[in-house]
Scaffold this active site. Structure first.
Site, PDB file in Angstrom:
ATOM      1  N   ILE A  32       3.646  43.299 -77.392  1.00  0.00           N
ATOM      2  CA  ILE A  32       5.447  43.930 -77.415  1.00  0.00           C
ATOM      3  C   ILE A  32       5.993  43.498 -75.911  1.00  0.00           C
ATOM      4  O   ILE A  32       6.769  42.963 -75.758  1.00  0.00           O
ATOM      5  CB  ILE A  32       5.554  44.984 -77.853  1.00  0.00           C
ATOM      6  CG1 ILE A  32       4.461  45.933 -78.947  1.00  0.00           C
ATOM      7  CG2 ILE A  32       7.005  46.059 -77.897  1.00  0.00           C
ATOM      8  CD1 ILE A  32       4.882  45.002 -80.162  1.00  0.00           C
ATOM      9  N   ASN A  58      -6.950  51.443 -75.704  1.00  0.00           N
ATOM     10  CA  ASN A  58      -5.644  51.006 -75.827  1.00  0.00           C
ATOM     11  C   ASN A  58      -6.699  49.673 -76.902  1.00  0.00           C
ATOM     12  O   ASN A  58      -7.622  49.608 -77.814  1.00  0.00           O
ATOM     13  CB  ASN A  58      -5.130  49.869 -74.877  1.00  0.00           C
ATOM     14  CG  ASN A  58      -3.773  49.889 -74.412  1.00  0.00           C
ATOM     15  OD1 ASN A  58      -3.481  49.662 -75.483  1.00  0.00           O
ATOM     16  ND2 ASN A  58      -3.146  50.159 -73.435  1.00  0.00           N
ATOM     17  N   THR A  59      -5.323  48.993 -76.372  1.00  0.00           N
ATOM     18  CA  THR A  59      -5.896  47.924 -77.923  1.00  0.00           C
ATOM     19  C   THR A  59      -6.910  46.704 -77.583  1.00  0.00           C
ATOM     20  O   THR A  59      -7.439  46.310 -76.763  1.00  0.00           O
ATOM     21  CB  THR A  59      -5.150  46.544 -78.558  1.00  0.00           C
ATOM     22  OG1 THR A  59      -3.536  46.326 -77.414  1.00  0.00           O
ATOM     23  CG2 THR A  59      -3.835  48.000 -79.652  1.00  0.00           C
ATOM     24  N   CYS A  79      -3.380  47.598 -70.284  1.00  0.00           N
ATOM     25  CA  CYS A  79      -2.686  46.879 -71.445  1.00  0.00           C
ATOM     26  C   CYS A  79      -3.053  45.526 -71.410  1.00  0.00           C
ATOM     27  O   CYS A  79      -3.460  45.119 -70.340  1.00  0.00           O
ATOM     28  CB  CYS A  79      -1.022  46.692 -70.739  1.00  0.00           C
ATOM     29  SG  CYS A  79       0.044  45.854 -72.259  1.00  0.00           S
TER      30      CYS A  79
HETATM   31  C1  LIG Z   1       2.229  48.396 -82.171  1.00  0.00           C
HETATM   32  C2  LIG Z   1       2.533  48.642 -80.773  1.00  0.00           C
HETATM   33  C3  LIG Z   1       2.990  49.216 -79.792  1.00  0.00           C
HETATM   34  C4  LIG Z   1       1.682  49.832 -78.947  1.00  0.00           C
HETATM   35  N1  LIG Z   1       2.627  50.222 -77.201  1.00  0.00           N
HETATM   36  C5  LIG Z   1       1.879  50.862 -76.875  1.00  0.00           C
HETATM   37  C6  LIG Z   1       2.584  51.295 -75.478  1.00  0.00           C
HETATM   38  O1  LIG Z   1       3.476  50.763 -75.249  1.00  0.00           O
HETATM   39  N2  LIG Z   1       1.208  51.864 -74.765  1.00  0.00           N
HETATM   40  C7  LIG Z   1       0.660  52.139 -74.291  1.00  0.00           C
HETATM   41  O2  LIG Z   1      -0.659  52.321 -74.166  1.00  0.00           O
HETATM   42  N3  LIG Z   1      -0.402  51.903 -75.769  1.00  0.00           N
HETATM   43  C8  LIG Z   1       0.645  51.181 -77.231  1.00  0.00           C
HETATM   44  N4  LIG Z   1       0.010  50.594 -78.459  1.00  0.00           N
HETATM   45  C9  LIG Z   1      -1.464  51.491 -78.540  1.00  0.00           C
HETATM   46  C10 LIG Z   1      -1.535  52.250 -78.746  1.00  0.00           C
HETATM   47  O3  LIG Z   1      -1.081  53.879 -78.136  1.00  0.00           O
HETATM   48  C11 LIG Z   1      -3.539  52.466 -80.065  1.00  0.00           C
HETATM   49  O4  LIG Z   1      -3.768  52.904 -78.765  1.00  0.00           O
HETATM   50  C12 LIG Z   1      -3.179  51.692 -80.346  1.00  0.00           C
HETATM   51  O5  LIG Z   1      -2.722  51.437 -81.698  1.00  0.00           O
HETATM   52  C13 LIG Z   1      -4.684  52.537 -81.450  1.00  0.00           C
HETATM   53  O6  LIG Z   1      -4.854  53.494 -81.911  1.00  0.00           O
HETATM   54  P1  LIG Z   1      -4.128  53.337 -84.338  1.00  0.00           P
HETATM   55  O7  LIG Z   1      -5.520  52.552 -84.312  1.00  0.00           O
HETATM   56  O8  LIG Z   1      -4.021  54.165 -84.049  1.00  0.00           O
HETATM   57  O9  LIG Z   1      -3.109  52.598 -84.297  1.00  0.00           O
HETATM   58  C14 LIG Z   1       0.678  50.519 -79.182  1.00  0.00           C
HETATM   59  C15 LIG Z   1      -0.163  49.500 -80.281  1.00  0.00           C
HETATM   60  C16 LIG Z   1       0.738  49.020 -81.416  1.00  0.00           C
HETATM   61  C17 LIG Z   1       0.328  48.625 -82.595  1.00  0.00           C
END
Ligand SMILES: Cc1cc2nc3c(=O)[nH]c(=O)nc-3n(C[C@H](O)[C@H](O)[C@H](O)COP(=O)(O)O)c2cc1C
Ligand SMILES: Cc1cc2nc3c(=O)[nH]c(=O)nc-3n(C[C@H](O)[C@H](O)[C@H](O)COP(=O)(O)OP(=O)(O)OC[C@H]3O[C@@H](n4cnc5c(N)ncnc54)[C@H](O)[C@@H]3O)c2cc1C
Ligand SMILES: Cc1cc2nc3c(=O)[nH]c(=O)nc-3n(C[C@H](O)[C@H](O)[C@H](O)COP(=O)(O)OP(=O)(O)OC[C@H]3O[C@@H](n4cnc5c(N)ncnc54)[C@H](O)[C@@H]3O)c2cc1C
Ligand SMILES: Cc1cc2nc3c(=O)[nH]c(=O)nc-3n(C[C@H](O)[C@H](O)[C@H](O)COP(=O)(O)O)c2cc1C
Ligand code: FES
Ligand code: FES
Lengths: 315, 290, 315, 290
Positions: free
Chosen positions: C69, C189-190, C127
């Protein structure tokens, strides 16, 4: 018809499809024609007979499996005497995977494995459930360099280093392996994972931690292959989540010379040979004459940007 | 311009009913079978009948198939499930599996309906073997272990070997295969928890009687650690050879992955064997329980 | 009935279920009752208005999505003036996620965010599509320490550090964050990932790399939470693949005090409140009186071993 | 002792038909609808009719639903798919979606059959609005863009506003909704690639004629960048206000994730807006194509 052959070092493989170590054995000949594969890859062997890890050794997760086998096997002597001859009945080159907890023993094993019927020595320096000083050398570049240098000095066979997706700076580890004389890099082993059962509060695996395997992980491993292939001058073999011909193409576009396949062969014993057929068809339909034309052919030098965003990125 | 569609394709060359068999001489294969029926046998067990290509019908007693179960819930089932062959019906070109509905895999199997396709890999493993010297054998099974022992009784019947089948279950309405065993001319004895007849001491008495009567040239069992131990003890005491079908969680089913190992004691030394390749049927005295 | 409340530092949360940053905004009030959540978590904000990354920003993969994003937003001034008041209409504590490319600016942002309506400052130092010297500080322990120390000095609000699953030695990074004064750790995070389209040989995302999100990844993140929780003395919040109450339990058994949820809320907008309900039921059915009893309650000290294997492992 | 079964459970509190609505006042919700029918409209498009809980019926023209598509292939579809509301039938308590079968999501939708359940979230976004001053409007749609414009025509009809609908398609048998537009008393003009009538120059002539005839107090379009540009140019030239429904890949559909952004030009300054929240319907002159 497309030429599917690829060269890795001085060795030519009839196609870029190889089984992944630990997910294959000559016994698959009961189901498929092993002579069609790019290579035969034996399960990682160690010096001594090993029983492996406590059971259960596998648990299903939300999207894949975790497993911790613990490298069971009957040891190198049995392997050389009884298993290598089984593989020698087939035509594709034999890749032998090997692991050890010490650099000296690793080198000595490589020396002993340098027999005529063995074509490549794959160094499993990345077993996820071993620790960084006891077999999982691929977490750190200095450990990688040290162990691979010893192996390089011990054998004239091609040596491949199997790297770990759990390393933080994979490119540095890859460069260390290259510098130490590796002929190719296999990326990657499995992701260190844990599953806890909510019915009895216990880890699902006898060994607690396990390596995760799933088609879900392909985008992560693909990123690693892409990053590494841009930096090194030796071939990369992509391993992780290949279940269809398009995945082979994707890995090759990212810079891989070949792929290793584990899970897909568990799910469908006839997967590997079918993927070879499908890859041939895929290339033929697109007029691709040599599969090697795909290597690193990703179009990433002129990313299309939303004009406004491009401006904000200084492009 | 649609690259997303192939994202989830799996690739295989499983052989459908009536399809060309690329490897007619190989012992095992990946087959796409046609579901003929899939009915409840009692509250917990279902019987699946599938029509399969010719080579799939070479399975014999004690061997198993590795089944690619459909999903019970819209998400994938990631691993195959091993299942003993319950019956091979060569005339109808059908395979039968008797299974207990437990987790996601077998719950997924339970959703199969006539006309569905079902991917099975096999036959796999080493099954039961009969020594020509044996005239009468005893099979002792509990629960779904009977699914594994049923085709052994058929094999015995075909070879003119007499069978006494001891069928153990929690409740009498969970005893399966009684009819099947009867049909094959086996003498069947039912023991259940309800009335205490399934107690080890009682089964022990039954077995000793059979030995005394010369009805027990060999023992066969499957499905209960307790009953295995009993047969091992009696087998040692009275010098009755035996075979046991073991279970273990599997990944490949073919011998490659070493996931399915169990401990065995061979010549006094402990060793691990692959249930899928060296088994699932083992020398009863070598098994170390489960 | 079970007491679902958990304390993280001095703050009490009515239950351990929080949205994950970037996967939630006050607009979810259109669908669910925000007052039921453990916390409100705003999307990561930066100092300046940012447009974010080129589109497409999301692509589906074999088992999940990758997304990049690029932290778009209208900047901190707009945020404080217009967005914080929207969140202030609801009762749960407000966690504000913030990111910057420099340690100084990070600290300054933390200072400016220290307003009454903000309860926690979550430092998104991870990030995945930023580089290690420009915002993804969590790849290395020294960078983590440096940036977190600056933030700690700048504010009296609780500060949480969001860590990266791409780091090789997560425990070291976690210890660095703790030492620098973080009040809690958000893991993780991801996963940095890549998808290449085989129809046009181009990366599927406008920004090339993206962060992978999928329930498939839970076992990997769970392993990280387990490893870190054993080493640090501050609470850990597990984020990754939670889609049901059992997953919350699994994270808590591994040592987490709470969980963050992203994907599940995308898939089912009503997931978060339902998971709270289900968690309550799950605990009640088992006679668990305080959900905090689950924290770190995994039974891993007496792993049952196959006797033979145990012997071979020296147990 | 079965911990594997819950491995793949998803959790939600979607509201079924006839179910208790915990939030009757909220503008959007997650609903489990009952599929009534799902028929082919032509070679490429299907019409899905579902019965839904009362609150789901508040959708209006230009708004969309975010659909949890079933799998076309036994593996999961990981993200919802946004789909305009094609028709709200309050009498029958039904929602209708007109969709083109493209990738896995819509191919999965295509497998839905009467009696199936279908999870939809919505209604979402800002739809079309009609200025009371407008007496006659022109809607110009291509392909499945017509699905989005159809309910606008209904809205116009209900408000006594005259509609001219220009329906553009590749081939005449792909022109949908002609009947629907006719039914609503709209004058419909069909243009197709086959005979060249859909060429921009020709459509431009038609639009200029409508402007000259006082039939174009406002422009509406959806589905083609080329036609948007045309309407923007004519709109500027002849001072005709307009609205456009935009598309973008979405994740949340609610405004949280910022995945669905597009560039717009507002007062000469470029800015990004969320298609799901600020749109999908935007001031036509602000759109920067797609
Ligand atoms: C579309 C999207 C936007 C995200 N934006 C952020 C963000 O702005 N800041 C952040 O720390 N993590 C962001 N993440 C990561 C999530 O906070 C989280 O760490 C990640 O989705 C794993 O959790 P989940 O498996 O429950 O989705 C984003 C994830 C997604 C899918
Ligand atoms: C060679 C062999 C033959 C078998 N034959 C039959 C048969 O004819 N009929 C029948 O009903 N069952 C048979 N089983 C057992 C059957 O494989 C398991 O019941 C099945 O895999 C469970 O799958 P599931 O998804 O329903 O349950 P899961 O949710 O996967 O597991 C439910 C429970 O079953 C246990 N389990 C899982 N996999 C296995 C396995 N491979 N072996 C033993 N236990 C397992 C788990 O530990 C758990 O306790 C056989 C197993 C083997 C190894
Ligand atoms: C507000 C809105 C309303 C829509 N209304 C309708 C409608 O009424 N009828 C209809 O047929 N379609 C409509 N669409 C488009 C529809 O969402 C996509 O066709 C659908 O998501 C494709 O899913 P898929 O899995 O079949 O295809 P995929 O395999 O996901 O993709 C196929 C192709 O469609 C493109 N695509 C994927 N998602 C979207 C998306 N969200 N928007 C635009 N293009 C996309 C991809 O880039 C790819 O080229 C609408 C989109 C939006 C944003
Ligand atoms: C059951 C199992 C056993 C494995 N054993 C080994 C091994 O002995 N040596 C090794 O290097 N990798 C081993 N691996 C890892 C695979 O070689 C491969 O790296 C991994 O499975 C990812 O590929 P895939 O996604 O195609 O399965 C094993 C994997 C599995 C599932
Ligand atoms: S299941 Fe793989 S070796 Fe037995
Ligand atoms: S789709 Fe998430 S903000 Fe629009």
């Amino acid at each position: 018809m497309v030429d599917l052959s690829v060269k890795i070092g001085d060795l030519t493989f009839q196609n870029p499809i190889q089984p992944a170590s630990g997910a294959f054995s000559w016994e698959y000949n009961d189901v498929i024609d092993l002579n069609r594969l790019g290579a035969l890859v034996a399960k990682t062997i160690c010096r001594e007979p090993r029983l492996g890890n406590p059971t259960p050794r596998m648990a299903e997760t939300e999207a894949g499996i975790i497993q911790s086998i613990g490298l069971p096997g009957k040891g190198i002597d049995y392997f050389l005497e009884n298993i290598v001859p089984e593989y020698a009945k087939f035509e594709p080159p034999l890749v032998v995977s090997v692991s050890s907890e010490s650099a000296e023993d690793f080198a000595e094993l490589a020396r002993e494995l340098s027999v005529p019927d063995v074509d490549v020595i794959e160094c499993n320096i990345s077993c996820p459930t071993r620790n960084t000083t006891g077999g999982n050398f691929a977490m750190q570049e200095d450990h990688t360099k040290m162990v691979m240098e010893g192996i390089r000095a011990a054998t004239d066979k091609p040596v491949w280093a199997k790297l770990s997706p759990n390393a933080g700076d994979l490119v540095a580890v890859a460069l260390a392996a290259e510098e130490a004389g590796a002929d190719a890099l296999v990326i990657a082993n499995t992701f260190l994972s844990l599953k806890i059962r909510t019915d009895n509060f216990r880890p699902a695996l006898g060994n607690k931690f396990g390596g995760m395997v799933s088609p879900a992980l392909k985008p992560i491993v693909l990123r690693m292959v892409y990053q590494v292939a841009k930096e090194v001058n030796i071939p990369v073999i992509g391993v992780g989540g290949v279940t269809k011909a398009e995945d082979v193409v994707e890995y090759m576009l990212a810079g891989a010379h070949a792929v290793g396949i584990g899970y897909a062969g568990f799910r469908n014993p006839s997967a590997l040979t079918t993927i070879i057929d499908d890859l041939e068809t895929w290339c033929d339909e697109r007029g691709i004459e040599k599969v090697t034309d795909l290597i690193g052919a990703v179009k990433d030098d002129d990313m299309e940007m939303d004009p406004l965003v491009a401006a904000s990125h200084g492009v | 311009m649609n690259d997303l569609a192939p994202d989830r394709k799996y690739t295989n060359a499983a052989i459908p009913v009536g399809g060309v068999d690329p490897h007619p001489d190989k012992p095992s294969g990946e087959f796409i079978t046609d579901v003929v029926s899939n009915d409840w046998v009692n509250d917990e067990y279902k019987l699946l009948v599938v029509r399969a290509a010719e080579r799939a019908l070479t399975a014999y007693a004690g061997q198993f198939y590795h089944l690619l179960c459909p999903s019970p819930d819209g998400a994938e089932v990631w691993m195959r499930r091993p299942m003993s062959i319950y019956k091979v019906d060569k005339a109808a070109t059908c395979l039968e599996f008797l299974y207990k509905c437990e987790g996601r895999g077998t719950q997924g199997m339970a959703t199969l309906a006539a006309g569905d396709k079902f991917n099975v890999a096999g036959p796999l493993g080493v099954g039961f073997s009969l020594d020509p010297a044996w005239k009468n054998i005893v099979v002792l099974g509990r629960g779904v272990g009977l699914a594994t022992l049923a085709p052994l009784s058929q094999l015995a019947a075909e070879n003119g070997v007499g069978v006494t089948a001891i069928l153990s279950a929690r409740k009498s309405n969970l005893v399966m295969s009684e009819d099947l065993f009867d049909e094959l001319g086996a003498t069947s004895i039912t023991v259940v928890d309800e009335d205490g007849s399934s107690a080890v001491e009682n089964v022990e008495k039954i077995l000793e009687k059979l030995i005394a009567d010369g009805k027990a040239d060999a023992f066969f069992t499957c499905g209960s650690s307790r009953l295995l131990k009993l047969m091992q003890n009696l087998g040692k005491k009275y010098d009755v050879p035996g075979q046991v079908a073991m279970e273990q969680i599997m990944v490949c089913g073919i011998g490659a992955c070493y996931v399915c190992m169990r401990t065995f004691e061979v010549n006094g030394e402990k060793t691990l064997k692959r249930v899928c390749r060296e088994g699932p049927v083992f020398n009863m005295q070598e098994a170390v329980g489960w």
